[in-house]
Write a protein that holds these residues in place. Sequence first.
Motif, PDB file in Angstrom:
ATOM      1  N   CYS A  81       0.829  -1.208   0.000  1.00  0.00           N
ATOM      2  CA  CYS A  81       0.000   0.000   0.000  1.00  0.00           C
ATOM      3  C   CYS A  81       0.865   1.261   0.000  1.00  0.00           C
ATOM      4  N   ILE A 128       0.439  -2.218  -9.584  1.00  0.00           N
ATOM      5  CA  ILE A 128      -0.864  -2.799  -9.212  1.00  0.00           C
ATOM      6  C   ILE A 128      -1.631  -3.222 -10.461  1.00  0.00           C
ATOM      7  N   GLU A 163      -3.299  -6.831 -11.508  1.00  0.00           N
ATOM      8  CA  GLU A 163      -4.708  -6.867 -11.889  1.00  0.00           C
ATOM      9  C   GLU A 163      -4.878  -7.524 -13.249  1.00  0.00           C
ATOM     10  N   ILE A 177       2.441  -9.943  -5.076  1.00  0.00           N
ATOM     11  CA  ILE A 177       2.085  -9.021  -3.990  1.00  0.00           C
ATOM     12  C   ILE A 177       3.294  -8.824  -3.076  1.00  0.00           C
ATOM     13  N   LEU A 223       5.564  -6.324  -4.539  1.00  0.00           N
ATOM     14  CA  LEU A 223       5.102  -4.948  -4.373  1.00  0.00           C
ATOM     15  C   LEU A 223       5.546  -4.364  -3.033  1.00  0.00           C
ATOM     16  N   LEU A 270      -6.306  -7.262  -3.617  1.00  0.00           N
ATOM     17  CA  LEU A 270      -5.728  -6.273  -4.524  1.00  0.00           C
ATOM     18  C   LEU A 270      -6.537  -4.981  -4.509  1.00  0.00           C
ATOM     19  N   LYS A 303      -5.104  -1.289  -3.901  1.00  0.00           N
ATOM     20  CA  LYS A 303      -5.350  -0.222  -4.874  1.00  0.00           C
ATOM     21  C   LYS A 303      -5.982   0.990  -4.209  1.00  0.00           C
TER      22      LYS A 303
END
Length: 222
Positions: free
Chosen positions: A91, A99, A103, A129, A132, A174, A178
């Motif tokens: 986040c 992201i 997706e 993930i 990220l 997700l 987002k």
Amino acid sequence: MSQMLQIHDQLREMILSLDLGPGERLTERWLESRFEGSRTPIRAALVRLEGEELVRRDGRNWIVAPIDLGELEALAEFRIPLETTAVRLACARASAADIAGVEEMLDACQSGAPREEWHRVGTDFHVEIARLSGNPFIVKAIAGAMTRLSRARWLEVWTEPSRDQAWREHRRILGFIKANDPEAAAREAADHITDTRDRLLHSLNEDRRGLRARGFAVIGLR
């Protein structure tokens, strides 16, 4: 690539994809014929797989390691703090393009896709993930955990309802990333891991007889 590594990689893929079932016996003579290799690289490949806990010694021969329900429980305990940390960091650190890439990966796997694709995307989602998060140690740990879960997850993606449920849960995780909602993303990730564990343990416990009929060895919890 050395012959030992080629044999190791092929055997590993056969075990993780359940082409070689849990508990299946592996004789060196069969392996020599199957891979057209000599005994030395085959033994070295088996020793390496033993270190990964994918095969076990059985007298003079080997067996594919059984699916251990206790390990599934322990992996869930391991994953929850890691993956909740990963989504919180995602986040804070993931770009819109990062992201969007995850997706797109999820959207590419819809009803009608082969089970192999569902299995791959389900694994890749958790690893991506983790990426990220920007923390390579988290990535390595989660990738290792998902590898350990690979054989059990083949059984999870066997039916369309279970595939759809996992896909929806991934989309919700997700979606919270987002929306830059770290606490909601962390709750959803923890719930997803717990629910997946419960589904797998219930399914494997309930279907022990059917799995044994297919030659699969399952040990651990009742």
